[in-house]
Design an enzyme around this catalytic site. Structure first.
Site, PDB file in Angstrom:
ATOM      1  N   CYS A 257       0.923  -7.549  -3.137  1.00 20.64           N
ATOM      2  CA  CYS A 257       1.625  -8.619  -2.255  1.00 20.64           C
ATOM      3  C   CYS A 257       3.056  -9.530  -3.257  1.00 20.64           C
ATOM      4  CB  CYS A 257       0.795  -9.783  -2.044  1.00 20.64           C
ATOM      5  SG  CYS A 257      -0.409  -9.373  -0.730  1.00 20.64           S
TER       6      CYS A 257
HETATM    7  N1  LIG Z   1      -4.238  -7.012  -0.297  1.00 13.96           N
HETATM    8  C1  LIG Z   1      -4.227  -8.236  -0.092  1.00 13.96           C
HETATM    9  O1  LIG Z   1      -4.708  -9.184  -0.962  1.00 13.96           O
HETATM   10  C2  LIG Z   1      -3.220  -8.586   1.109  1.00 13.96           C
HETATM   11  C3  LIG Z   1      -3.334  -9.967   1.298  1.00 13.96           C
HETATM   12  C4  LIG Z   1      -2.481 -10.361   2.387  1.00 13.96           C
HETATM   13  C5  LIG Z   1      -1.750  -9.338   2.919  1.00 13.96           C
HETATM   14  N2  LIG Z   1      -1.654  -8.178   2.778  1.00 13.96           N
HETATM   15  C6  LIG Z   1      -0.869  -7.274   3.526  1.00 13.96           C
HETATM   16  O2  LIG Z   1      -1.774  -6.356   4.370  1.00 13.96           O
HETATM   17  C7  LIG Z   1      -1.359  -5.085   4.446  1.00 13.96           C
HETATM   18  C8  LIG Z   1      -2.196  -4.199   3.933  1.00 13.96           C
HETATM   19  O3  LIG Z   1      -2.800  -4.318   2.652  1.00 13.96           O
HETATM   20  P1  LIG Z   1      -3.738  -3.714   2.120  1.00 13.96           P
HETATM   21  O4  LIG Z   1      -4.020  -4.540   0.468  1.00 13.96           O
HETATM   22  O5  LIG Z   1      -4.952  -3.710   2.993  1.00 13.96           O
HETATM   23  O6  LIG Z   1      -3.396  -2.338   1.765  1.00 13.96           O
HETATM   24  P2  LIG Z   1      -4.613  -0.967   1.315  1.00 13.96           P
HETATM   25  O7  LIG Z   1      -3.624  -0.017   0.853  1.00 13.96           O
HETATM   26  O8  LIG Z   1      -5.705  -1.680   0.685  1.00 13.96           O
HETATM   27  O9  LIG Z   1      -4.784  -0.550   2.677  1.00 13.96           O
HETATM   28  C9  LIG Z   1      -4.140  -0.011   3.701  1.00 13.96           C
HETATM   29  C10 LIG Z   1      -4.822   1.445   4.340  1.00 13.96           C
HETATM   30  O10 LIG Z   1      -3.905   1.639   5.684  1.00 13.96           O
HETATM   31  C11 LIG Z   1      -4.136   2.893   5.681  1.00 13.96           C
HETATM   32  N3  LIG Z   1      -3.172   3.726   6.158  1.00 13.96           N
HETATM   33  C12 LIG Z   1      -1.655   3.946   5.804  1.00 13.96           C
HETATM   34  N4  LIG Z   1      -1.152   4.437   6.562  1.00 13.96           N
HETATM   35  C13 LIG Z   1      -1.910   4.710   7.738  1.00 13.96           C
HETATM   36  C14 LIG Z   1      -1.450   4.836   9.086  1.00 13.96           C
HETATM   37  N5  LIG Z   1      -0.355   5.497   9.547  1.00 13.96           N
HETATM   38  N6  LIG Z   1      -2.424   4.782  10.186  1.00 13.96           N
HETATM   39  C15 LIG Z   1      -3.843   4.364   9.689  1.00 13.96           C
HETATM   40  N7  LIG Z   1      -4.129   4.056   8.444  1.00 13.96           N
HETATM   41  C16 LIG Z   1      -3.084   4.166   7.399  1.00 13.96           C
HETATM   42  C17 LIG Z   1      -4.296   3.465   3.990  1.00 13.96           C
HETATM   43  O11 LIG Z   1      -4.902   4.712   4.073  1.00 13.96           O
HETATM   44  C18 LIG Z   1      -5.125   2.254   3.614  1.00 13.96           C
HETATM   45  O12 LIG Z   1      -6.588   2.475   3.459  1.00 13.96           O
HETATM   46  C19 LIG Z   1       0.060  -4.942   3.567  1.00 13.96           C
HETATM   47  O13 LIG Z   1       1.073  -5.187   4.378  1.00 13.96           O
HETATM   48  C20 LIG Z   1       0.008  -6.123   2.857  1.00 13.96           C
HETATM   49  O14 LIG Z   1       1.143  -6.803   2.120  1.00 13.96           O
HETATM   50  C21 LIG Z   1      -2.451  -7.774   1.703  1.00 13.96           C
END
Ligand SMILES: NC(=O)c1ccc[n+]([C@@H]2O[C@H](COP(=O)([O-])OP(=O)(O)OC[C@H]3O[C@@H](n4cnc5c(N)ncnc54)[C@H](O)[C@@H]3O)[C@@H](O)[C@H]2O)c1
Length: 414
Positions: A257
């Site tokens: 993030c």
């Molecule tokens: N990790 C955090 O603490 C956090 C907190 C708030 C917001 N976010 C936001 O949430 C979003 C996701 O973050 P995250 O940390 O969960 O990411 P992550 O990488 O842990 O998980 C994302 C998942 O999406 C999958 N993916 C990618 N492309 C795809 C597609 N086309 N179709 C289906 N699945 C697909 C990946 O394989 C992965 O498992 C980001 O925008 C991030 O900025 C994250």
């Protein structure tokens, strides 16, 4: 009710489990087959979701690696990554791919909510056209909203249930449908008038942290030069009961993030003939911190008449924050790369990170690092007795201030 979730990472998997626990039927989609297989086997890969909890929810979760089953859901939540390209511009490829695949199966009557952090305008300009292409229209059989995820991995006092959920729908009806959905797993819903307001609110939260961390980091560098203990300063300032909010200095920002999201806004701002100076400056200072930390380590070794080259340096904690194994953008990696380039012989201990493939290193037990020329605490995981380790080490460099107040000859702090 049936809820589809696209992207089963740090955000998507906890959401899937929370909705399943609330009694909903979950269609869980990820393009990463290994995650789908892990969920099927009841093996969680997210620290905040113990495998026992996943297994208990599993009868209500169907994991898939293709999108067709989403057609029979009432609502679909998109939680895919939103990284930066090599040129530090928004990389919307995962979001576009997910939107296109969903667009092929989306049904009249469905609600689609984007949770991924992104610049204001993404939901309306990028996602909606992908969903409308088969004749469906927002407000006429299709509801779309943005609702930013606020998960803080490793945190236990605030989780999905008691963290207010911001929602901005494309229409008031979209907002109400999303509010009804999230009301099943969140105690408090905060409605805003548009998806753009919701998108911007998430960026404000992250930029606020990034700027304040940069501010205290800059003061840490200055305090170091002036011979002042920054940790003592922060502790003292934090006693003010109003008008001050505590932020800790450290080796730099990591995770998905803070090092990434603010630059989504910087990019978008250019279209509006504006440069976001606070964001750029904060990024610059925070990116400089790992290099400042290397310099601090070099100076401490120098005081013991040792060069970096050939010294055995053990890094304690390599993930980007305590209690989690996420190494994305972790400042520990930058510190280790620079030390390695300068000839240090590296080892690390981090019970959450079994191996660092790009550095060719594997986690070594705690008792094997005490004999190193320097032990450098980069990330403080819970349950580690850092004061005891500082007492045993030849040189202990504390970049997190967990030994504050402790005076030892072999101990230096950021
Ligand atoms: N990790 C955090 O603490 C956090 C907190 C708030 C917001 N976010 C936001 O949430 C979003 C996701 O973050 P995250 O940390 O969960 O990411 P992550 O990488 O842990 O998980 C994302 C998942 O999406 C999958 N993916 C990618 N492309 C795809 C597609 N086309 N179709 C289906 N699945 C697909 C990946 O394989 C992965 O498992 C980001 O925008 C991030 O900025 C994250």
């Amino acid at each position: 009710m049936s809820v589809g979730i696209i992207g089963l990472g740090y955000v998507g998997l906890p959401l899937a489990v929370a909705f399943a626990e609330a009694g909903e039927q979950i269609v869980a989609i990820d393009v990463d087959e290994s995650k789908v297989a892990a969920i099927e086997a009841g093996e969680s890969y997210i620290e905040d979701i113990p495998s026992e909890r996943l297994r208990a929810a599993l009868p209500r979760i169907e994991p898939w690696s293709h999108f067709a089953p989403l057609a029979r859901t009432d609502a679909v939540l998109i939680c895919v990554p939103t990284p930066l390209t090599a040129n530090r511009e928004p990389d919307l490829r995962p979001l576009i791919a997910a939107g296109q695949a969903l667009g092929n199966v989306v049904q009249r009557g469905q609600l689609v909510v984007l949770e991924s952090t992104t610049y204001p305008g993404t939901t309306r300009e990028q996602l909606v056209p992908l969903l409308e292409h088969r004749g469906l229209r927002v407000g006429k059989g299709l509801n779309v909203a943005f609702s930013p995820e606020r998960v803080d991995p490793g945190r236990t006092d605030y989780a999905l249930r008691n963290t207010p959920k911001v929602i901005g729908g494309m229409t008031p009806e979209c907002t109400e449908r999303a509010a009804e959905l999230y009301g099943r797993i969140c105690d408090q819903i905060v409605r805003v008038s548009t998806p753009e307001a919701a998108e911007m609110s998430k960026l404000l939260e992250n930029i606020f942290r990034s700027v304040n961390i940069a501010l205290v980091n800059e003061l840490a560098i200055l305090s170091d030069r002036m011979g002042i203990d920054i940790w003592e300063v922060v502790d003292a300032a934090a006693t003010k009961p109003y008008g001050f909010m505590r932020f800790e200095p450290g080796p730099g920002m990591g995770g998905h993030c803070l090092p990434v999201d603010p630059f989504y806004l910087t990019w978008r701002a250019r279209e509006f003939h504006m440069s976001t100076e606070f964001i750029e400056l904060a990024g610059k200072i925070n990116q400089q911190m790992p290099y400042h930390c290397v310099e601090r380590i070099e100076r401490a070794l120098n005081d013991q008449e040792k060069p970096v080259k050939g010294s055995r340096i053990a890094i304690l904690g390599v993930s980007y924050k305590g209690g989690v194994g996420d190494i994305r953008e972790s400042p520990a990696l930058r510190i280790m790369h620079v030390l390695s380039e300068r000839g240090a012989l590296l080892a690390y201990h981090d019970r959450f990170v079994p191996a660092l493939a790009e550095l060719g290193l594997e986690n070594v037990p705690l008792d094997q690092i005490a004999g190193a020329d320097a032990v450098v605490l980069v990330t403080a995981h819970p349950g580690v007795d850092h004061a005891a380790l500082a007492g045993q080490a030849q040189l202990f460099v504390d970049l997190r201030g967990v030994t504050r107040g402790l005076q030892l000859e072999n101990l230096v702090r950021l």
